[in-house]
Write a protein that holds these residues in place. Structure first.
Motif, mmCIF file in Angstrom:
data_model
loop_
_atom_site.group_PDB
_atom_site.id
_atom_site.type_symbol
_atom_site.label_atom_id
_atom_site.label_comp_id
_atom_site.label_asym_id
_atom_site.label_seq_id
_atom_site.Cartn_x
_atom_site.Cartn_y
_atom_site.Cartn_z
ATOM 1 N N GLY A 20 35.308 47.602 51.771
ATOM 2 C CA GLY A 20 35.851 48.970 51.470
ATOM 3 C C GLY A 20 35.675 49.197 49.984
ATOM 4 O O GLY A 20 35.736 50.196 49.446
ATOM 5 N N ASP A 21 35.219 47.966 49.322
ATOM 6 C CA ASP A 21 35.333 47.965 47.832
ATOM 7 C C ASP A 21 33.758 47.938 47.401
ATOM 8 O O ASP A 21 33.469 47.643 46.313
ATOM 9 C CB ASP A 21 35.981 46.769 47.213
ATOM 10 C CG ASP A 21 37.398 46.644 47.428
ATOM 11 O OD1 ASP A 21 38.031 47.724 47.631
ATOM 12 O OD2 ASP A 21 38.114 45.880 47.147
ATOM 13 N N VAL A 22 32.822 47.853 48.282
ATOM 14 C CA VAL A 22 31.563 48.144 48.039
ATOM 15 C C VAL A 22 31.035 49.224 47.215
ATOM 16 O O VAL A 22 31.345 50.508 47.879
ATOM 17 C CB VAL A 22 30.486 47.816 49.444
ATOM 18 C CG1 VAL A 22 29.241 47.888 48.974
ATOM 19 C CG2 VAL A 22 30.866 46.145 49.731
ATOM 20 N N ASP A 23 30.431 49.223 46.226
ATOM 21 C CA ASP A 23 29.887 50.388 45.379
ATOM 22 C C ASP A 23 28.506 50.167 45.063
ATOM 23 O O ASP A 23 27.953 49.202 45.332
ATOM 24 C CB ASP A 23 30.726 50.420 44.119
ATOM 25 C CG ASP A 23 30.732 49.257 43.257
ATOM 26 O OD1 ASP A 23 29.732 48.443 43.267
ATOM 27 O OD2 ASP A 23 31.568 49.194 42.087
ATOM 28 N N GLY A 24 27.970 51.185 44.460
ATOM 29 C CA GLY A 24 26.642 51.269 44.017
ATOM 30 C C GLY A 24 25.999 49.920 43.298
ATOM 31 O O GLY A 24 24.963 49.376 43.660
ATOM 32 N N SER A 25 26.615 49.704 42.370
ATOM 33 C CA SER A 25 26.569 48.607 41.620
ATOM 34 C C SER A 25 26.260 47.173 42.387
ATOM 35 O O SER A 25 25.399 46.497 42.166
ATOM 36 C CB SER A 25 27.109 48.490 40.205
ATOM 37 O OG SER A 25 28.501 48.126 40.707
ATOM 38 N N HIS A 26 27.145 46.997 43.071
ATOM 39 C CA HIS A 26 27.297 45.795 44.113
ATOM 40 C C HIS A 26 26.091 45.851 44.965
ATOM 41 O O HIS A 26 25.365 44.794 45.010
ATOM 42 C CB HIS A 26 28.578 45.854 45.015
ATOM 43 C CG HIS A 26 28.858 44.741 45.617
ATOM 44 N ND1 HIS A 26 29.209 43.292 45.235
ATOM 45 C CD2 HIS A 26 28.658 44.671 47.119
ATOM 46 C CE1 HIS A 26 29.230 42.620 46.391
ATOM 47 N NE2 HIS A 26 28.867 43.449 47.334
ATOM 48 N N ILE A 27 25.871 47.040 45.681
ATOM 49 C CA ILE A 27 24.586 46.860 46.360
ATOM 50 C C ILE A 27 23.342 46.690 45.631
ATOM 51 O O ILE A 27 22.483 46.016 45.917
ATOM 52 C CB ILE A 27 24.596 48.309 47.326
ATOM 53 C CG1 ILE A 27 25.764 48.517 48.260
ATOM 54 C CG2 ILE A 27 23.175 48.669 47.840
ATOM 55 C CD1 ILE A 27 25.977 49.929 48.801
ATOM 56 N N GLN A 28 23.261 47.407 44.444
ATOM 57 C CA GLN A 28 21.810 47.294 43.657
ATOM 58 C C GLN A 28 21.877 45.944 43.333
ATOM 59 O O GLN A 28 20.490 45.400 43.304
ATOM 60 C CB GLN A 28 22.191 48.380 42.404
ATOM 61 C CG GLN A 28 20.780 48.251 41.900
ATOM 62 C CD GLN A 28 19.497 48.731 42.600
ATOM 63 O OE1 GLN A 28 19.432 49.720 43.448
ATOM 64 N NE2 GLN A 28 18.456 47.824 42.581
ATOM 65 N N ALA A 29 22.763 45.210 42.854
ATOM 66 C CA ALA A 29 22.684 43.755 42.354
ATOM 67 C C ALA A 29 22.076 42.945 43.553
ATOM 68 O O ALA A 29 21.003 42.241 43.233
ATOM 69 C CB ALA A 29 24.051 43.270 41.662
ATOM 70 N N HIS A 30 22.609 43.094 44.657
ATOM 71 C CA HIS A 30 22.013 42.251 45.908
ATOM 72 C C HIS A 30 20.573 42.789 46.192
ATOM 73 O O HIS A 30 19.768 41.914 46.608
ATOM 74 C CB HIS A 30 22.709 42.682 47.166
ATOM 75 C CG HIS A 30 23.972 41.792 47.020
ATOM 76 N ND1 HIS A 30 25.218 42.488 46.184
ATOM 77 C CD2 HIS A 30 24.399 40.577 47.790
ATOM 78 C CE1 HIS A 30 26.469 41.265 46.549
ATOM 79 N NE2 HIS A 30 25.794 40.114 47.224
ATOM 80 N N VAL A 31 20.347 44.073 46.404
ATOM 81 C CA VAL A 31 18.868 44.735 46.431
ATOM 82 C C VAL A 31 17.871 44.066 45.624
ATOM 83 O O VAL A 31 16.866 43.602 45.987
ATOM 84 C CB VAL A 31 18.937 46.187 46.773
ATOM 85 C CG1 VAL A 31 17.497 46.725 46.636
ATOM 86 C CG2 VAL A 31 19.442 46.555 47.947
ATOM 87 N N SER A 32 18.250 43.994 44.024
ATOM 88 C CA SER A 32 17.346 43.428 43.146
ATOM 89 C C SER A 32 17.135 42.010 43.324
ATOM 90 O O SER A 32 15.828 41.690 43.385
ATOM 91 C CB SER A 32 18.071 43.892 41.706
ATOM 92 O OG SER A 32 18.191 45.207 41.464
ATOM 93 N N ALA A 33 18.269 41.274 43.239
ATOM 94 C CA ALA A 33 17.980 39.811 43.275
ATOM 95 C C ALA A 33 17.480 39.309 44.654
ATOM 96 O O ALA A 33 16.466 38.389 44.833
ATOM 97 C CB ALA A 33 19.101 39.242 43.326
ATOM 98 N N ASN A 34 17.700 39.881 45.900
ATOM 99 C CA ASN A 34 17.595 39.386 47.169
ATOM 100 C C ASN A 34 16.353 39.961 47.907
ATOM 101 O O ASN A 34 15.762 39.524 48.913
ATOM 102 C CB ASN A 34 18.591 39.588 48.091
ATOM 103 C CG ASN A 34 19.946 38.849 47.672
ATOM 104 O OD1 ASN A 34 20.034 38.264 46.729
ATOM 105 N ND2 ASN A 34 21.018 38.877 48.121
#
Length: 117
Positions: free
Chosen positions: A59-73
């Motif tokens: 419930g605390d997942v936001d755009g920057s959290h998602i973007q960091a994972h997409v970028s790195a992974n």
């Protein structure tokens, strides 16, 4: 970013001339510079084992959290293969090995972004 002592130990086990290179894979410019540095010498095998797993309640997942994972992974692997695979193909040999995680089959709520990649 990582475990420098562990990297040194691994490099020593591989050979004395083994370089240790480091980059922040959440930063596309850092990934590009890293790819250029790696491409300065021909490589035959790219092993993609870099990932971040930043846990937080779904419930605390936001755009920057998602973007960091997409970028790195994910995006970092695409950028590296775009730069490093063409020279492999030109030489007529090369391999890319991308690892995954058990989280893909058994995700937890707090790792939903990591597990989805």
């Amino acid at each position: 970013f990582g475990d420098l002592d562990g990297a040194r130990e691994t490099a020593a086990a591989i050979g004395l001339d083994t370089e240790i290179l480091e980059a922040d894979f959440t930063d596309s410019e850092a990934v590009s510079a890293f790819a250029d540095e790696v491409a300065a010498n021909p490589i035959d095998i790219l092993i993609s084992n870099a990932a971040i797993e930043r846990r937080r309640p779904w419930g605390d997942v936001d755009g920057s959290h998602i973007q960091a994972h997409v970028s790195a992974n994910f995006s970092a692997l695409l950028a590296l293969t775009a730069k490093l695979v063409p020279p492999m193909a030109k030489r007529g040999w090369g391999r890319v090995v991308a690892t995954g995680s058990v989280m893909a089959k058994r995700p937890r709520a707090e790792t939903i972004v990591y597990a989805s990649l």
